[in-house]
Scaffold this active site. Structure first.
Site, PDB file in Angstrom:
ATOM      1  N   ASP A 104       7.747   9.110  26.638  1.00  0.00           N
ATOM      2  CA  ASP A 104       7.187   8.598  27.760  1.00  0.00           C
ATOM      3  C   ASP A 104       4.892   8.306  28.324  1.00  0.00           C
ATOM      4  OD1 ASP A 104       8.669   8.827  29.712  1.00  0.00           O
ATOM      5  OD2 ASP A 104       8.044  10.275  30.612  1.00  0.00           O
ATOM      6  N   HIS A 146      -0.756  12.714  36.765  1.00  0.00           N
ATOM      7  CA  HIS A 146       0.162  13.671  35.643  1.00  0.00           C
ATOM      8  C   HIS A 146      -0.919  14.482  35.076  1.00  0.00           C
ATOM      9  CE1 HIS A 146       3.687  12.571  38.028  1.00  0.00           C
ATOM     10  NE2 HIS A 146       3.573  11.411  37.881  1.00  0.00           N
ATOM     11  N   HIS A 183       5.871   9.325  42.758  1.00  0.00           N
ATOM     12  CA  HIS A 183       6.113  10.817  42.272  1.00  0.00           C
ATOM     13  C   HIS A 183       4.918  12.029  42.798  1.00  0.00           C
ATOM     14  CE1 HIS A 183       7.011   7.863  39.099  1.00  0.00           C
ATOM     15  NE2 HIS A 183       8.235   8.522  39.064  1.00  0.00           N
ATOM     16  N   ASP A 269       4.355   2.364  43.309  1.00  0.00           N
ATOM     17  CA  ASP A 269       5.535   2.735  43.336  1.00  0.00           C
ATOM     18  C   ASP A 269       6.646   3.373  44.438  1.00  0.00           C
ATOM     19  OD1 ASP A 269       4.665   5.462  42.796  1.00  0.00           O
ATOM     20  OD2 ASP A 269       4.643   5.450  40.683  1.00  0.00           O
TER      21      ASP A 269
END
Length: 451
Positions: A104, A146, A183, A269
């Site tokens: 990632d 994140h 997310h 997204d």
């Protein structure tokens, strides 16, 4: 070049926009879904639509090591700074300490500089809001929600949002963070999980989906109990369903928390057609969240985030820039350097699916709203938090000469001993320290260095 249409409404907003042309040069590697180039595509649409005429456009200073370590650990930022392609083996050997998933968050050329641009934009936006020099500050290079204190995660290495909020807290008692990425905004929530000065609200897909956090029962701890709000959603949510939960929840939050500043993470997204997302939002449904906050007379920072179909990310952030400045833009895309990317229709707006199943029933949304209302009703209407005086408010991202300039009396012309050290480029747009006029946009959308 398209001429802007009349304002959406009569409420003008001062809007500044942070962008660095280098951001589109960074490359996560072959096959990786994160494409920083999407930010350059968005900028191209913003310029081609003529929106720059209503923006103050700045190139932010790259965030310094000290600025990024206001949140991140010294050891972690040192690791990012020293990681180079030529020490790839040692990078891989030690990276497990700082990342849960090497795939990632790969090492790529210029990684540290990329982090500096992302954090620098959000830090500069926060400073501009603190100085009351703008009403809305935009940094599409940011929104990397994140990243943790000592850990990269989900394509994010440094958390520009937390760095920006910490700057806002110097001048604002209460800051609201709202995340509309598909997310969960776990890194920001975790950073402020135990404080009542920051309320985090995340609308996200929940279940067997990265990062796996964001249950409605996760509400914060200690002083921050009930100041984390999570709205877990299911696949296929439409514009109508999204607004059914977003509007009442955010109206209640604004009433109970009464923020002095708002940070809106506009991850794209959550749009229909994203490579990773499974929501069914159009640009209008996504942009309605930006419209919601524009109507409030509260300083607003808008940052980027996720989005893995680059042409739709560019559409989204250009559209939401138009919302910020209050300009209606035509659906027909103006010709630009990436025009062929937007075929075959060459339209701004994307049509949501008519067949994708919406797993968010009205009953489920009502139950979510009810539980969130119950939590919010337990709050004091405004947290009783006292501001602490600042001993030193110099900007950590500035070099020595700039620090001296910032400490001078703002009402007195700066001495030549300081001004002689300032370097200017005629092609750039600067805030004029010499008392001259603000030559806004004379450079036809070119950028300036700003702090």
């Amino acid at each position: 070049m398209v001429s802007p249409a009349p304002l959406r409404d009569q409420s003008k907003r001062r809007v500044c926009y942070y962008y660095d042309t280098n951001v589109g040069n960074y490359y996560y590697g072959p096959g990786h879904v994160m494409k920083p180039h999407r930010i350059r595509m968005a900028n191209e649409l913003i310029l081609s639509y003529g929106l720059y005429q209503n923006l103050s456009i700045y190139r932010p200073l790259p965030a310094s090591f000290e600025a990024m370590t206001t949140f991140h650990s010294d050891e972690y930022i040192t690791f990012l700074r020293d990681a180079k392609i030529d020490n790839l083996n040692s990078f891989g050997a030690s990276k497990g300490k700082f990342s849960q998933n090497n795939d990632d968050c790969p090492l790529f050329d210029g990684l540290y500089e990329f982090c500096q641009l992302s954090c620098g934009g959000s830090l500069a936006a926060a400073i501009k809001l603190n100085k009351k020099k703008t009403d809305i500050a935009i940094n599409w290079m940011g929104g990397l929600h994140h990243a943790k204190k000592s850990e990269s995660s989900g394509f994010c290495y440094t958390n520009d949002i937390v760095v920006g909020i910490l700057e806002l807290l110097k001048f604002h008692k209460r800051v609201l963070y709202v995340d509309i990425d598909i997310h969960h905004g776990d890194g920001v929530e975790e950073a402020f999980f135990d404080t009542n000065r920051v309320m985090t609200v995340s609308f996200h897909r929940f279940g067997n989906f990265f990062p796996g956090t964001g249950d409605i029962k996760d509400v914060g701890i200690y002083n921050g109990k009930l100041y984390s709000v999570n709205v877990p959603l299911s696949d296929g949510i439409t514009d109508e369903s999204y607004q059914k939960i977003f509007v009442p929840v955010m109206e209640k939050v604004m009433e109970m928390f009464d923020p002095q500043a708002v940070v809106l993470q506009c991850g794209a997204d959550s749009l229909y057609g994203d490579r990773l997302g499974k929501f069914n939002l159009s640009l209008r449904g996504h942009g309605a969240c930006a419209e919601f906050f524009r109507k409030y007379d509260v300083p607003l920072m808008m940052v980027g985030g996720g989005g893995y179909t680059p042409r739709n990310v560019a559409r989204c952030w250009a559209y939401e820039t138009s919302i910020a400045v209050g300009i209606e833009v035509p659906n027909e895309l103006p010709f630009n350097n990436y025009y062929e990317y937007f075929g075959p229709d060459y339209k701004l707006h994307i049509e949501p699916s008519k067949v994708l199943k919406n797993d968010n029933s009205d009953q489920k949304l009502h139950e979510l709203q009810k539980e969130i209302y119950e939590n919010l009703s337990q709050l004091d209407k405004v947290p009783s938090v006292q501001m602490q005086p600042l001993e030193n408010d110099t900007l950590p991202v500035l070099e020595f000469e700039d620090i001296a300039r910032d400490e001078e009396n703002p009402d007195v012309r700066l001495p030549m001993s300081i001004m002689d050290s300032c370097q200017h480029n005629d092609a750039d747009f600067y805030d004029d320290e010499n008392g001259g006029d603000d030559h806004r946009n004379e450079a036809n959308g070119r950028l300036s260095t700003d702090s």
